[in-house]
Scaffold this active site. Sequence first.
Site, PDB file in Angstrom:
ATOM      1  N   LYS A  11     -65.765-111.327  19.442  1.00 46.44           N
ATOM      2  CA  LYS A  11     -66.663-112.395  18.993  1.00 46.44           C
ATOM      3  C   LYS A  11     -66.385-113.725  19.717  1.00 46.44           C
ATOM      4  O   LYS A  11     -65.347-113.878  20.367  1.00 46.44           O
ATOM      5  CB  LYS A  11     -66.536-112.542  17.468  1.00 46.44           C
ATOM      6  CG  LYS A  11     -67.049-111.302  16.690  1.00 46.44           C
ATOM      7  CD  LYS A  11     -67.017-111.544  15.178  1.00 46.44           C
ATOM      8  CE  LYS A  11     -67.570-110.340  14.415  1.00 46.44           C
ATOM      9  NZ  LYS A  11     -67.586-110.600  12.940  1.00 46.44           N
ATOM     10  N   PHE A  59     -74.099-115.661   3.635  1.00 43.94           N
ATOM     11  CA  PHE A  59     -73.412-116.021   4.881  1.00 43.94           C
ATOM     12  C   PHE A  59     -74.233-115.725   6.134  1.00 43.94           C
ATOM     13  O   PHE A  59     -73.783-115.996   7.247  1.00 43.94           O
ATOM     14  CB  PHE A  59     -72.052-115.317   4.966  1.00 43.94           C
ATOM     15  CG  PHE A  59     -72.098-113.806   4.921  1.00 43.94           C
ATOM     16  CD1 PHE A  59     -72.377-113.068   6.068  1.00 43.94           C
ATOM     17  CD2 PHE A  59     -71.844-113.113   3.740  1.00 43.94           C
ATOM     18  CE1 PHE A  59     -72.411-111.680   6.042  1.00 43.94           C
ATOM     19  CE2 PHE A  59     -71.879-111.730   3.698  1.00 43.94           C
ATOM     20  CZ  PHE A  59     -72.162-111.010   4.858  1.00 43.94           C
ATOM     21  N   ARG A  87     -61.609 -99.559  13.037  1.00 39.62           N
ATOM     22  CA  ARG A  87     -61.602-100.401  11.825  1.00 39.62           C
ATOM     23  C   ARG A  87     -60.161-100.690  11.386  1.00 39.62           C
ATOM     24  O   ARG A  87     -59.854-101.790  10.917  1.00 39.62           O
ATOM     25  CB  ARG A  87     -62.368 -99.714  10.665  1.00 39.62           C
ATOM     26  CG  ARG A  87     -63.867 -99.490  10.884  1.00 39.62           C
ATOM     27  CD  ARG A  87     -64.719-100.720  10.808  1.00 39.62           C
ATOM     28  NE  ARG A  87     -64.593-101.486   9.590  1.00 39.62           N
ATOM     29  CZ  ARG A  87     -65.411-102.486   9.258  1.00 39.62           C
ATOM     30  NH1 ARG A  87     -66.453-102.791  10.036  1.00 39.62           N
ATOM     31  NH2 ARG A  87     -65.237-103.172   8.166  1.00 39.62           N
ATOM     32  N   ARG A 104     -57.344-108.869  13.077  1.00 39.19           N
ATOM     33  CA  ARG A 104     -57.797-109.953  12.199  1.00 39.19           C
ATOM     34  C   ARG A 104     -56.642-110.682  11.518  1.00 39.19           C
ATOM     35  O   ARG A 104     -56.705-111.902  11.305  1.00 39.19           O
ATOM     36  CB  ARG A 104     -58.801-109.415  11.177  1.00 39.19           C
ATOM     37  CG  ARG A 104     -60.174-109.162  11.812  1.00 39.19           C
ATOM     38  CD  ARG A 104     -61.114-108.435  10.914  1.00 39.19           C
ATOM     39  NE  ARG A 104     -62.498-108.474  11.401  1.00 39.19           N
ATOM     40  CZ  ARG A 104     -63.504-107.840  10.823  1.00 39.19           C
ATOM     41  NH1 ARG A 104     -63.298-107.114   9.727  1.00 39.19           N
ATOM     42  NH2 ARG A 104     -64.724-107.910  11.322  1.00 39.19           N
ATOM     43  N   ASN A 114     -63.710-114.082  12.679  1.00 34.74           N
ATOM     44  CA  ASN A 114     -62.678-113.047  12.532  1.00 34.74           C
ATOM     45  C   ASN A 114     -62.498-112.168  13.775  1.00 34.74           C
ATOM     46  O   ASN A 114     -62.072-111.025  13.683  1.00 34.74           O
ATOM     47  CB  ASN A 114     -62.963-112.207  11.278  1.00 34.74           C
ATOM     48  CG  ASN A 114     -64.338-111.558  11.320  1.00 34.74           C
ATOM     49  OD1 ASN A 114     -65.015-111.605  12.336  1.00 34.74           O
ATOM     50  ND2 ASN A 114     -64.742-110.941  10.225  1.00 34.74           N
ATOM     51  N   HIS A 117     -65.888-107.310  15.879  1.00 33.47           N
ATOM     52  CA  HIS A 117     -66.782-106.448  15.115  1.00 33.47           C
ATOM     53  C   HIS A 117     -66.486-105.005  15.479  1.00 33.47           C
ATOM     54  O   HIS A 117     -66.192-104.697  16.630  1.00 33.47           O
ATOM     55  CB  HIS A 117     -68.254-106.737  15.465  1.00 33.47           C
ATOM     56  CG  HIS A 117     -69.204-105.686  14.937  1.00 33.47           C
ATOM     57  ND1 HIS A 117     -69.708-105.735  13.655  1.00 33.47           N
ATOM     58  CD2 HIS A 117     -69.671-104.531  15.496  1.00 33.47           C
ATOM     59  CE1 HIS A 117     -70.467-104.648  13.459  1.00 33.47           C
ATOM     60  NE2 HIS A 117     -70.467-103.914  14.561  1.00 33.47           N
ATOM     61  N   GLU A 128     -75.911 -99.300  16.753  1.00 33.77           N
ATOM     62  CA  GLU A 128     -75.351-100.484  17.407  1.00 33.77           C
ATOM     63  C   GLU A 128     -75.092-100.245  18.893  1.00 33.77           C
ATOM     64  O   GLU A 128     -75.262-101.148  19.715  1.00 33.77           O
ATOM     65  CB  GLU A 128     -74.061-100.898  16.684  1.00 33.77           C
ATOM     66  CG  GLU A 128     -74.342-101.411  15.274  1.00 33.77           C
ATOM     67  CD  GLU A 128     -73.078-101.668  14.452  1.00 33.77           C
ATOM     68  OE1 GLU A 128     -71.961-101.504  14.990  1.00 33.77           O
ATOM     69  OE2 GLU A 128     -73.221-102.047  13.273  1.00 33.77           O
TER      70      GLU A 128
HETATM   71  O1  CDP Z   1     -67.337-107.165  10.125  1.00 35.81           O
HETATM   72  P1  CDP Z   1     -67.160-106.299   8.894  1.00 35.81           P
HETATM   73  O2  CDP Z   1     -67.898-104.972   8.967  1.00 35.81           O
HETATM   74  O3  CDP Z   1     -65.713-106.134   8.532  1.00 35.81           O
HETATM   75  O4  CDP Z   1     -67.787-107.139   7.671  1.00 35.81           O
HETATM   76  P2  CDP Z   1     -69.284-107.222   7.122  1.00 35.81           P
HETATM   77  O5  CDP Z   1     -69.203-107.225   5.629  1.00 35.81           O
HETATM   78  O6  CDP Z   1     -70.161-106.189   7.769  1.00 35.81           O
HETATM   79  O7  CDP Z   1     -69.760-108.659   7.563  1.00 35.81           O
HETATM   80  C1  CDP Z   1     -70.167-108.929   8.883  1.00 35.81           C
HETATM   81  C2  CDP Z   1     -69.562-110.242   9.335  1.00 35.81           C
HETATM   82  O8  CDP Z   1     -70.107-111.288   8.562  1.00 35.81           O
HETATM   83  C3  CDP Z   1     -68.046-110.372   9.144  1.00 35.81           C
HETATM   84  O9  CDP Z   1     -67.297-109.768  10.168  1.00 35.81           O
HETATM   85  C4  CDP Z   1     -67.887-111.877   9.128  1.00 35.81           C
HETATM   86  O10 CDP Z   1     -67.896-112.413  10.449  1.00 35.81           O
HETATM   87  C5  CDP Z   1     -69.157-112.336   8.401  1.00 35.81           C
HETATM   88  N1  CDP Z   1     -68.953-112.561   6.953  1.00 35.81           N
HETATM   89  C6  CDP Z   1     -68.956-113.866   6.478  1.00 35.81           C
HETATM   90  O11 CDP Z   1     -69.119-114.807   7.264  1.00 35.81           O
HETATM   91  N2  CDP Z   1     -68.768-114.106   5.150  1.00 35.81           N
HETATM   92  C7  CDP Z   1     -68.613-113.092   4.272  1.00 35.81           C
HETATM   93  N3  CDP Z   1     -68.450-113.350   2.974  1.00 35.81           N
HETATM   94  C8  CDP Z   1     -68.615-111.764   4.731  1.00 35.81           C
HETATM   95  C9  CDP Z   1     -68.789-111.538   6.082  1.00 35.81           C
HETATM   96 MG    MG Z   2     -69.890-104.579   9.074  1.00 34.09          MG
END
Ligand code: CDP
Ligand code: MG
Length: 142
Positions: A11, A59, A87, A104, A114, A117, A128
């Site tokens: 990112k 968000f 992951r 992370r 973070n 992705h 994707e």
């Molecule tokens: O990236 P990951 O699959 O772990 O998390 P996600 O739940 O799919 O969320 C996608 C991305 O959104 C996260 O990696 C964060 O960058 C962002 N995010 C955020 O800004 N605030 C949250 N409460 C949850 C996610």
């Molecule tokens: Mg995700």
Amino acid sequence: MGTERTLSIIKPDAVQRNIIGDIETRIEDAGLLIVAAKMLRMSRVQAGNFYEMHQKKSFYDDLVAFMTSGPVVVQVLEGDDAIDRYRKVMGATTFGDAEPGTIRAEHATSITKNAVHGSDSKKNAKREIKFFFAEHEIFSRT
Ligand code: CDP
Ligand code: MG
């Protein structure tokens, strides 16, 4: 299980902080093969579509703004159980919950910023990967 492909994004925060190499090393040390790679800057439309499943979340706007704030490195990773394996290398989403030694845990600076992705299921990995790469841009190494 079995050989899988997953989509990784380094990112904008991680590219900006010059830690691409550290992340690549962690990917390689986990036994994952980088079979496609490019650097690009996502448009707002592209980032909005990529994260369309989060459209209703609070968000979403911050996430799209962040993901378009600078260049990213998008890659396809290949290996046994690649989706779950990556992951685990990434660590948990929730800031502060990532397991010690994960990308992370080392590099996230907020819940949004973070560093990485990774796809979360076979179905999403397929979607994707197709979002960023044509089949001829992927170089199988197994
Ligand atoms: O990236 P990951 O699959 O772990 O998390 P996600 O739940 O799919 O969320 C996608 C991305 O959104 C996260 O990696 C964060 O960058 C962002 N995010 C955020 O800004 N605030 C949250 N409460 C949850 C996610
Ligand atoms: Mg995700």
